[in-house]
Design an enzyme around this catalytic site. Sequence first.
Site, mmCIF file in Angstrom:
data_model
loop_
_atom_site.group_PDB
_atom_site.id
_atom_site.type_symbol
_atom_site.label_atom_id
_atom_site.label_comp_id
_atom_site.label_asym_id
_atom_site.label_seq_id
_atom_site.Cartn_x
_atom_site.Cartn_y
_atom_site.Cartn_z
ATOM 1 C CG LEU A 200 6.259 5.046 3.094
ATOM 2 C CD1 LEU A 200 7.285 6.174 3.048
ATOM 3 C CD2 LEU A 200 6.370 4.290 4.397
ATOM 4 C CG HIS A 201 -0.992 2.549 4.122
ATOM 5 N ND1 HIS A 201 -1.524 2.165 5.329
ATOM 6 C CD2 HIS A 201 -0.449 1.435 3.585
ATOM 7 C CE1 HIS A 201 -1.326 0.870 5.512
ATOM 8 N NE2 HIS A 201 -0.670 0.412 4.461
ATOM 9 C CB ALA A 202 -2.012 5.559 8.334
ATOM 10 C CB ALA B 131 3.676 6.637 7.128
ATOM 11 C CD GLN C 181 -2.865 -1.162 0.127
ATOM 12 O OE1 GLN C 181 -3.355 -0.121 -0.288
ATOM 13 N NE2 GLN C 181 -3.138 -2.336 -0.416
#
Length: 85
Positions: free
Chosen positions: A14-16, A19, A12
């Site tokens: 660097l989503h939440a 990250a 996905q």
Amino acid sequence: MRERQVIVQLAQGLHARPASLFVKVAASFSSEIGLNKEEKKVNAKSIIGVMSLAVSKGQSVVLTADGADAEQALDALERVLVSVE
């Protein structure tokens, strides 16, 4: 200063959650660490900065580190970016 180009392999990007892990790992080092995507550079220890890059799977980023533990920081952060979730 050391730098390393990495192709992001996270499904996905660097989503939440990734990250957050990336910033946590970056913050564990004393070196100044940056993350560059195209022309934009952010502090790798800032969740807002990292999220603002909107890094997707397959994109190239450049990690930079300056300090006593720079090489170790680059190694650890590269592992985060290429790990399969």
